[in-house]
Design an enzyme around this catalytic site. Structure first.
Site, PDB file in Angstrom:
ATOM      1  N   SER A  18       0.833  -1.198   0.000  1.00  0.00           N
ATOM      2  CA  SER A  18       0.000   0.000   0.000  1.00  0.00           C
ATOM      3  C   SER A  18       0.872   1.253   0.000  1.00  0.00           C
ATOM      4  CB  SER A  18      -0.901   0.020   1.233  1.00  0.00           C
ATOM      5  OG  SER A  18      -1.749  -1.090   1.244  1.00  0.00           O
TER       6      SER A  18
HETATM    7  N1  SAH Z   1      -0.469  -4.409   4.053  1.00  0.00           N
HETATM    8  C1  SAH Z   1       0.161  -5.085   2.951  1.00  0.00           C
HETATM    9  C2  SAH Z   1      -0.831  -5.166   1.800  1.00  0.00           C
HETATM   10  C3  SAH Z   1      -0.502  -6.134   0.764  1.00  0.00           C
HETATM   11  S1  SAH Z   1      -1.743  -6.183  -0.535  1.00  0.00           S
HETATM   12  C4  SAH Z   1       1.370  -4.290   2.538  1.00  0.00           C
HETATM   13  O1  SAH Z   1       1.239  -3.080   2.451  1.00  0.00           O
HETATM   14  O2  SAH Z   1       2.423  -4.879   2.322  1.00  0.00           O
HETATM   15  C5  SAH Z   1      -2.982  -7.160   0.219  1.00  0.00           C
HETATM   16  C6  SAH Z   1      -2.594  -8.568   0.522  1.00  0.00           C
HETATM   17  O3  SAH Z   1      -3.748  -9.276   0.975  1.00  0.00           O
HETATM   18  C7  SAH Z   1      -2.077  -9.349  -0.674  1.00  0.00           C
HETATM   19  O4  SAH Z   1      -0.768  -9.767  -0.400  1.00  0.00           O
HETATM   20  C8  SAH Z   1      -3.042 -10.538  -0.788  1.00  0.00           C
HETATM   21  O5  SAH Z   1      -2.407 -11.737  -1.174  1.00  0.00           O
HETATM   22  C9  SAH Z   1      -3.564 -10.624   0.628  1.00  0.00           C
HETATM   23  N2  SAH Z   1      -4.812 -11.363   0.826  1.00  0.00           N
HETATM   24  C10 SAH Z   1      -5.922 -11.377   0.050  1.00  0.00           C
HETATM   25  N3  SAH Z   1      -6.872 -12.163   0.596  1.00  0.00           N
HETATM   26  C11 SAH Z   1      -6.345 -12.663   1.757  1.00  0.00           C
HETATM   27  C12 SAH Z   1      -6.845 -13.538   2.770  1.00  0.00           C
HETATM   28  N4  SAH Z   1      -8.062 -14.087   2.723  1.00  0.00           N
HETATM   29  N5  SAH Z   1      -6.027 -13.825   3.802  1.00  0.00           N
HETATM   30  C13 SAH Z   1      -4.765 -13.299   3.881  1.00  0.00           C
HETATM   31  N6  SAH Z   1      -4.275 -12.460   2.954  1.00  0.00           N
HETATM   32  C14 SAH Z   1      -5.053 -12.144   1.907  1.00  0.00           C
END
Ligand code: SAH
Length: 203
Positions: free
Chosen positions: A31
């Site tokens: 993000s």
């Molecule tokens: N806060 C993180 C955001 C990564 S993007 C950062 O800034 O690094 C969002 C993430 O949510 C992705 O990596 C995706 O794989 C994950 N995601 C999607 N559905 C999910 C679920 N049910 N459980 C765990 N992670 C999930």
């Protein structure tokens, strides 16, 4: 956020400090810093030293670490933060990022800090209840297990809405008596959060 270095959590170091999301592969992103900051500000009262935090969609590990820094501020030993990431190969990478950032010693205490792969829509009941829950991807609905795992009081920050469509950042607050209230604070755009087979929360 000054206590961790975003440069250790991205694929391409040259754009680490730009205020925009960045691809981390697997069709997902880290993000933008302003969204990390907004999430932490909404959760601030629930990330006081000694509190417990859960980061779902922990991705790079960045926000899990930011939460851990807040709940252990001043050397507090009770604070705990846990991350769950759906895309399995991102988990060892995030662990490397956290080590590179100088926080590898946290892994010595799995009772207070851990990152694992799995479906975060089920939460992590054994580690709860949590004062702060952060969901880093947009869910079709608020998952019921996450509301159940909120402490009294506790707050969840969760983007909700269709893939690529109109999504809203929701604050789900549970008060000391266990009453739950939800409000929308802004329109947002996040990658999708999987919740196959997880029961949605209904008021
Ligand atoms: N806060 C993180 C955001 C990564 S993007 C950062 O800034 O690094 C969002 C993430 O949510 C992705 O990596 C995706 O794989 C994950 N995601 C999607 N559905 C999910 C679920 N049910 N459980 C765990 N992670 C999930």
């Amino acid at each position: 956020m000054r206590l961790l270095d975003r440069g250790n959590y991205v694929r391409n170091g040259s754009s680490a400090y730009m205020d925009s999301p960045q691809s981390i592969g697997h069709d997902v992103t880290i993000s933008a810093p302003h969204m990390h900051a907004a999430a932490l500000e909404y959760l601030e009262a629930y990330l006081r030293p000694g509190m417990r935090a859960l980061d779902l969609g922990s991705g790079t590990g960045y926000l899990t670490v930011a939460m851990m820094l807040m709940v252990t501020e001043g050397g507090n030993q009770d604070g705990a933060a846990f991350g769950i990431e759906y895309v399995e190969p991102l988990v060892p990478w995030s662990i490397d990022n956290i080590r590179k950032d100088g926080k590898g010693h946290w892994f010595d205490n799995p009772g207070s800090f851990m990152v694992k792969s799995g479906d975060g829509s089920k939460g992590w009941a054994e580690k709860g209840p949590f004062h702060a829950i952060h969901v880093g991807a947009a869910a079709p609905k608020v998952p019921k297990p996450l509301v159940d795992q909120l402490a009294c009081p506790g707050r969840m920050v969760i983007p909700v809405g269709p893939r690529g469509g109109s999504q809203e950042l929701l604050l789900v607050d549970k008060d000391v008596a266990g009453n739950v209230k939800t409000r929308s604070v802004m329109g947002v755009r996040y990658v999708p959060f999987h919740m196959d087979g997880t029961e949605p929360y209904t008021a």
